[in-house]
Design a protein around this motif. Structure first.
Motif, short mmCIF file in Angstrom:
data_model
loop_
_atom_site.label_atom_id
_atom_site.label_comp_id
_atom_site.label_asym_id
_atom_site.label_seq_id
_atom_site.Cartn_x
_atom_site.Cartn_y
_atom_site.Cartn_z
N ASP A 1 40.02 -26.24 35.47
CA ASP A 1 38.89 -26.33 34.55
C ASP A 1 38.80 -27.69 33.87
O ASP A 1 37.71 -28.25 33.70
CB ASP A 1 38.99 -25.22 33.49
CG ASP A 1 38.51 -23.88 34.03
OD1 ASP A 1 38.43 -23.74 35.27
OD2 ASP A 1 38.25 -22.97 33.23
N THR B 1 46.52 -25.80 30.79
CA THR B 1 45.68 -24.62 31.00
C THR B 1 45.30 -23.88 29.73
O THR B 1 44.12 -23.71 29.44
CB THR B 1 46.40 -23.64 31.95
OG1 THR B 1 46.77 -24.33 33.15
CG2 THR B 1 45.50 -22.48 32.32
N THR B 2 46.29 -23.45 28.94
CA THR B 2 46.00 -22.63 27.77
C THR B 2 45.09 -23.35 26.79
O THR B 2 44.10 -22.78 26.31
CB THR B 2 47.31 -22.24 27.05
OG1 THR B 2 48.15 -21.54 27.96
CG2 THR B 2 47.02 -21.37 25.84
N ARG C 1 41.52 -23.63 28.20
CA ARG C 1 40.80 -22.35 28.20
C ARG C 1 40.41 -21.94 26.79
O ARG C 1 39.31 -21.41 26.56
CB ARG C 1 41.66 -21.26 28.84
CG ARG C 1 41.94 -21.46 30.32
CD ARG C 1 40.66 -21.51 31.13
NE ARG C 1 40.03 -20.21 31.26
CZ ARG C 1 38.77 -20.05 31.68
NH1 ARG C 1 38.03 -21.10 31.97
NH2 ARG C 1 38.26 -18.85 31.79
N ARG C 2 41.29 -22.18 25.83
CA ARG C 2 40.95 -21.90 24.43
C ARG C 2 39.75 -22.75 24.00
O ARG C 2 38.84 -22.26 23.32
CB ARG C 2 42.15 -22.21 23.53
CG ARG C 2 43.25 -21.16 23.52
CD ARG C 2 44.45 -21.66 22.72
NE ARG C 2 44.05 -22.19 21.42
CZ ARG C 2 43.99 -21.46 20.29
NH1 ARG C 2 44.34 -20.18 20.31
NH2 ARG C 2 43.61 -22.02 19.15
N GLU D 1 37.39 -23.96 25.91
CA GLU D 1 36.18 -23.47 26.57
C GLU D 1 35.58 -22.27 25.83
O GLU D 1 34.37 -22.19 25.61
CB GLU D 1 36.48 -23.09 28.02
CG GLU D 1 36.74 -24.28 28.92
CD GLU D 1 37.11 -23.88 30.33
OE1 GLU D 1 36.51 -24.43 31.27
OE2 GLU D 1 37.98 -23.01 30.50
N TYR D 2 36.43 -21.32 25.48
CA TYR D 2 35.93 -20.12 24.81
C TYR D 2 35.53 -20.37 23.37
O TYR D 2 34.66 -19.67 22.83
CB TYR D 2 36.96 -19.00 24.91
CG TYR D 2 36.97 -18.35 26.27
CD1 TYR D 2 35.92 -17.52 26.67
CD2 TYR D 2 37.99 -18.58 27.18
CE1 TYR D 2 35.89 -16.94 27.93
CE2 TYR D 2 37.98 -18.01 28.44
CZ TYR D 2 36.93 -17.19 28.82
OH TYR D 2 36.90 -16.62 30.07
N GLY E 1 33.23 -20.06 28.17
CA GLY E 1 34.44 -20.22 28.96
C GLY E 1 34.21 -20.85 30.31
O GLY E 1 35.09 -20.82 31.16
N ARG F 1 36.84 -18.45 38.01
CA ARG F 1 37.88 -17.69 37.31
C ARG F 1 39.11 -17.43 38.15
O ARG F 1 40.05 -16.78 37.70
CB ARG F 1 37.30 -16.36 36.82
CG ARG F 1 36.20 -16.52 35.78
CD ARG F 1 35.99 -15.22 35.00
NE ARG F 1 35.49 -14.15 35.84
CZ ARG F 1 34.21 -13.90 36.05
NH1 ARG F 1 33.29 -14.67 35.49
NH2 ARG F 1 33.81 -12.91 36.82
#
Length: 369
Positions: A28, A181-182, A185-186, A188-189, A194, A342
């Motif tokens: 991502d 990654t974490t 992703r946080r 994005e949301y 996301g 995803r």
């Protein structure tokens, strides 16, 4: 000072935890960088990118999708095809180093700074290596993302945080993976739904005022800048002790001696910092590609061994789409499918056609257009 026995135990424990390879930003993060860059290309650079990646030069969205697809190839395909490319994704700059030490941390140019210089030159001179034009461009897009990930330009005898276990109530088990990654992703949301594309557009708006200042600079300068971020906002903020500088030693130490607690306050700060780094990477990548190509592609422009890239929807000719399957579910998808973005990197397998995917026992996702 730790005892010898404790240090040996610490190294052994860390080796069990740390992965063999570092995945800068995860899929991502690299896609976000690619989309921001695509949105800021000049017409000349845009036409060259479209020609190499097999996208329509008249369709900006198609170019963005093609750059997204190319951005993850060095992790999803090239690394498996040639494991010697793994060290190209980072540069081990010690936390004790000075700016003058950076060049020495890239022996024989086989690190992220050296490879950015190499692939920039190859694309400009139309002198591709065995990866072809598409592969060389994919590497360049990917490496510009990598060099802006702070832990790809820092080393504390911990392989850029790969050897530092964390307790953050997330599925990632080490500091490097958390940032890859974490944190992304946080981000994005927290910004939107996301999705990399919507996150890229939002970051582009947030940092629009900085676009002019984020022109391309020397890779060594970017690496040093990222190293400084790692020193202050990762190692310093988490109070991780300083280890002796041994970038070429095959060691994997957790300098803290215990798992690092990543509370919500730290992760929120990391989200903001990652967003800034991703936006900066996207703007700088566009600036670099605009420098490489000042003239539009001619209709007969040679692209070496380049192959067609992903395009937005399944209405395009199948041979122009890169289909991505999930090894576990045996379902394949293409850009525009809800499940396409995803899939976990470890589960991805790439096919060049529907027929190939289905011959291998995969079926199309039901949420595809």
């Amino acid at each position: 000072m730790r005892s010898g026995a404790l240090r040996i135990a610490n190294v052994t424990f860390a080796l069990l935890l740390c992965p063999v390879a570092a995945w800068g930003w995860g899929d991502d993060g690299h896609k976000i960088v690619a989309v921001i860059a695509a949105n800021n290309l000049t017409p000349a650079a845009s036409s060259q990118v479209a020609e190499i990646l097999g996208a329509s030069a008249a369709d900006k969205r198609a170019i963005a999708y093609a750059m997204e697809a190319a951005s993850i190839l060095p992790d999803t395909e090239f690394r498996e095809e040639d494991k010697s490319t793994a060290p190209w994704h980072f540069i081990d700059i010690c936390l004790q180093d000075h700016r003058a030490d950076v060049a020495a941390r890239c022996p024989e140019g086989k690190c992220v700074t050296g490879k950015i210089d190499e692939y920039s030159k190859r694309l400009k001179e139309i002198r591709y290596d065995h990866w072809g034009a598409k592969g060389d461009l994919a590497f360049l897009i990917h490496f510009v993302g990598d060099i802006h990930q702070p832990l790809h330009a820092a080393n504390d005898a911990d392989r850029g945080g790969n050897c530092v276990p964390v307790d953050s109530h997330s599925r990632e088990t080490n500091l490097h993976a958390t940032w890859d990654t974490t944190v992304v992703r946080r981000l994005e949301y927290s910004i939107d739904s996301g999705r990399p594309e919507t996150t890229a557009h939002k970051l582009e708006q947030i940092y629009a005022a900085e676009k002019g200042a984020d022109s391309w600079i020397a890779p060594d300068d970017i690496a040093w800048e990222s190293n400084q971020v790692a020193r202050t906002d990762i190692y310093g903020a988490l109070q991780i002790p300083l280890e002796p500088c041994q970038p070429t030693a095959n060691v994997c130490v957790n300098p803290a001696g215990h798992p690092i607690e990543l509370d919500s306050s730290y992760l929120e700060h990391a989200d903001t910092l990652a967003g800034h780094q991703l936006a900066k990477a996207g703007f700088r990548l566009a600036s670099l590609l605009n420098e490489i190509w000042t003239q539009p592609a001619a209709p007969t422009h040679a692209t070496g061994n380049s192959a067609p890239a992903e395009v937005p929807s399944a209405t395009t000719v199948d041979s122009q789409i890169v289909f991505v399957g999930n090894r576990r579910s045996k379902i394949y998808a293409w850009p525009g499918c809800g499940s396409y973005d995803r899939m976990a990197p470890a589960n991805r397998v790439v096919f060049q056609s529907r027929e190939t995917a289905e011959q291998n026992g995969y079926r199309a996702a039901r949420n595809c257009p």
